[in-house]
Enzyme design. Structure first.
Site, PDB file in Angstrom:
ATOM      1  N   TYR A 142       0.821  -1.213   0.000  1.00 43.30           N
ATOM      2  CA  TYR A 142       0.000   0.000   0.000  1.00 43.30           C
ATOM      3  C   TYR A 142       0.857   1.266   0.000  1.00 43.30           C
ATOM      4  O   TYR A 142       0.393   2.319  -0.419  1.00 43.30           O
ATOM      5  CB  TYR A 142      -0.895   0.039   1.251  1.00 43.30           C
ATOM      6  N   LYS A 190       3.040 -15.359   2.507  1.00 46.01           N
ATOM      7  CA  LYS A 190       3.274 -16.076   1.249  1.00 46.01           C
ATOM      8  C   LYS A 190       4.786 -16.297   1.174  1.00 46.01           C
ATOM      9  O   LYS A 190       5.461 -15.858   0.233  1.00 46.01           O
ATOM     10  CB  LYS A 190       2.724 -15.235   0.084  1.00 46.01           C
ATOM     11  N   ASP A 222      -2.984 -18.311   0.479  1.00 46.24           N
ATOM     12  CA  ASP A 222      -3.975 -18.995  -0.370  1.00 46.24           C
ATOM     13  C   ASP A 222      -4.694 -20.085   0.422  1.00 46.24           C
ATOM     14  O   ASP A 222      -5.918 -20.218   0.369  1.00 46.24           O
ATOM     15  CB  ASP A 222      -3.328 -19.545  -1.659  1.00 46.24           C
ATOM     16  N   ASP A 246      -6.464  -6.956   4.301  1.00 50.58           N
ATOM     17  CA  ASP A 246      -7.583  -6.290   3.635  1.00 50.58           C
ATOM     18  C   ASP A 246      -8.487  -7.339   2.993  1.00 50.58           C
ATOM     19  O   ASP A 246      -9.707  -7.349   3.185  1.00 50.58           O
ATOM     20  CB  ASP A 246      -7.038  -5.325   2.573  1.00 50.58           C
ATOM     21  N   ASP A 250     -12.461  -8.985   4.443  1.00 48.89           N
ATOM     22  CA  ASP A 250     -13.721  -8.977   3.682  1.00 48.89           C
ATOM     23  C   ASP A 250     -14.251 -10.405   3.553  1.00 48.89           C
ATOM     24  O   ASP A 250     -15.450 -10.665   3.697  1.00 48.89           O
ATOM     25  CB  ASP A 250     -13.519  -8.415   2.265  1.00 48.89           C
TER      26      ASP A 250
HETATM   27  C1  IPM Z   1     -10.414  -1.157   4.145  1.00 51.07           C
HETATM   28  C2  IPM Z   1     -10.684  -0.554   2.783  1.00 51.07           C
HETATM   29  C3  IPM Z   1      -9.526   0.366   2.406  1.00 51.07           C
HETATM   30  C4  IPM Z   1      -8.254  -0.460   2.374  1.00 51.07           C
HETATM   31  C5  IPM Z   1      -9.733   1.138   1.088  1.00 51.07           C
HETATM   32  C6  IPM Z   1     -10.997   1.964   1.105  1.00 51.07           C
HETATM   33  C7  IPM Z   1      -8.537   1.993   0.740  1.00 51.07           C
HETATM   34  O1  IPM Z   1     -10.873  -1.547   1.839  1.00 51.07           O
HETATM   35  O2  IPM Z   1     -10.272  -0.372   5.127  1.00 51.07           O
HETATM   36  O3  IPM Z   1     -10.388  -2.372   4.257  1.00 51.07           O
HETATM   37  O4  IPM Z   1      -7.949  -1.085   1.345  1.00 51.07           O
HETATM   38  O5  IPM Z   1      -7.538  -0.484   3.380  1.00 51.07           O
HETATM   39 MG    MG Z   2     -10.971  -3.515   2.640  1.00 53.53          MG
END
Ligand code: IPM
Ligand code: MG
Length: 362
Positions: A142, A190, A222, A246, A250
């Site tokens: 990032y 990884k 993975d 990240d 999710d």
């Molecule tokens: C998160 C989001 C952010 C990230 C985006 C909006 C930049 O997806 O906080 O998980 O990738 O960190």
């Molecule tokens: Mg995110």
């Protein structure tokens, strides 16, 4: 107690979910004799529209001088579909994380029994899941340099960089968490491919040796992506780098049934930031449909982690549990309540008489 909170509602559904968290915080304040000063600032696309910058100096100053930051969401489709945009809303969030030194992003994932059927996974897989993802937040791909395009513009590059010190900081946080939980840390990397992952493995394995009572193992990302939905109860503390964290967080939200329920805390060197893990969900913006629970639970994490308001945080969590039990949930959880109805219900549960006993009195 008096606390000053910087509110950064941001984009899309951000302002709506922040409004519900404020409602709940006000109910807690009245109930427990605290007072909160709320100071709002622009961030993301909203800030670009107003000032040209996704993180104006005034917003950063507001964060730096506040006791904590409550953050909504960031992102707007007009930038997503424009790869040539010079300024992007997400830069505001990343710049804020960097400026505040927020190296640890803490993302708890706990399954509610009453929501087991909202998850596309089988009930027997999700029941009893209780893990926390510790995501490194200000390093890795990032932020690594160099990044960008070559002169001709036909080649793009990002760089993943980690130092021993950056890895150690979040590793300490992960082992602290594990010592208060089921005493197990899984490092996700990884290391079969990436040099940065091999450094992670070296540093964390060395650190883990000091804590023989904490079980420690390593898993390739993975495989972790698979185990997370095959056998999520396996995990207690998941320690990982920025981008893997990240993606995996999710994925982990599928366990609870909705991304709209997961809170997070970002802590580090300066003011901490509390934010839902979901994005700005532009399709639902302004429609009173978004789930405010992730933001309300982020506020609970703030009360407990930042101000030591343990009972107050527990009251908010109990209210959220009760709302879910009662079926007062938004459409993402197959309910029919609106954003503000869920917020009102939770706030009034916190306020109701029985709770006066549970909260410290004014
Ligand atoms: C998160 C989001 C952010 C990230 C985006 C909006 C930049 O997806 O906080 O998980 O990738 O960190
Ligand atoms: Mg995110």
């Amino acid at each position: 107690m008096h606390k000053t909170l910087a509110l950064l509602p941001g984009d899309g559904i951000g302002p709506e979910v922040i409004a519900e968290a404020v409602k709940v915080l006000q109910a807690v304040a009245t109930q427990a004799g605290h007072s909160f000063t709320f100071r709002s600032s622009l961030v993301g696309a909203a800030a670009i529209d107003a000032t040209g910058s996704p993180l104006p100096q005034e917003t950063l100053d507001n964060c730096l001088s506040a006791d904590a930051v409550l953050f909504g969401a960031i992102g707007h489709p007009k930038y997503d579909n424009d790869p040539s945009a010079k300024v992007r809303p997400e830069q505001g969030l990343l710049a804020m994380r960097k400026a505040l030194g927020l190296y640890a992003n803490i993302r708890p994932v706990k399954a509610w029994d009453s929501l087991a059927d909202a998850s596309p996974l089988k009930r027997e897989i999700v029941t009893g899941v209780d893990m926390v993802i510790l995501r490194e937040l200000i390093g890795g791909i990032y932020f690594g340099e160099p990044r960008g395009r070559n002169e001709k513009g036909d080649k793009a590059f990002d760089t993943c960089v980690y130092t021993r010190e950056e890895i150690l900081k979040i590793t300490r946080t992960a082992f602290e968490y594990a010592s208060r939980r089921r005493k197990k840390v899984t490092l996700v990397d990884k290391a079969n491919v990436l040099a940065t992952s091999r450094l992670w493995r070296e540093v964390v394995t060395e650190y883990a040796a000091q804590f023989p009572d904490i079980e420690f193992d390593c898993m390739f990302v993975d495989n972790a992506a698979m185990q997370l939905i095959r056998d999520p109860r396996y995990f207690d503390v998941v320690l990982t780098e920025n981008m893997f964290g990240d993606i995996l967080s999710d994925e982990a939200s599928v366990i609870t049934g909705s991304l709209g329920t997961l809170p997070s805390a970002s802590i580090g060197e300066k003011t901490s930031v509390y934010e839902p893990i979901h994005g700005s969900y532009p399709q639902a913006a302004g429609q009173n449909r978004a789930n405010p629970v992730a933001t309300i639970l982020s506020a609970a994490m703030m009360l407990e982690g930042e101000f030591g308001m343990v009972e107050e945080a527990a009251a908010i969590r109990a209210a959220v549990d009760a709302s879910i039990e009662a079926g007062i949930v938004t459409e993402d959880l197959k309910g029919s309540s609106t954003t503000s109805e869920v917020g009102d219900w939770i706030a009034s549960w916190v306020t109701k008489a029985a709770l006066k006993e549970a909260l410290p009195s004014a």
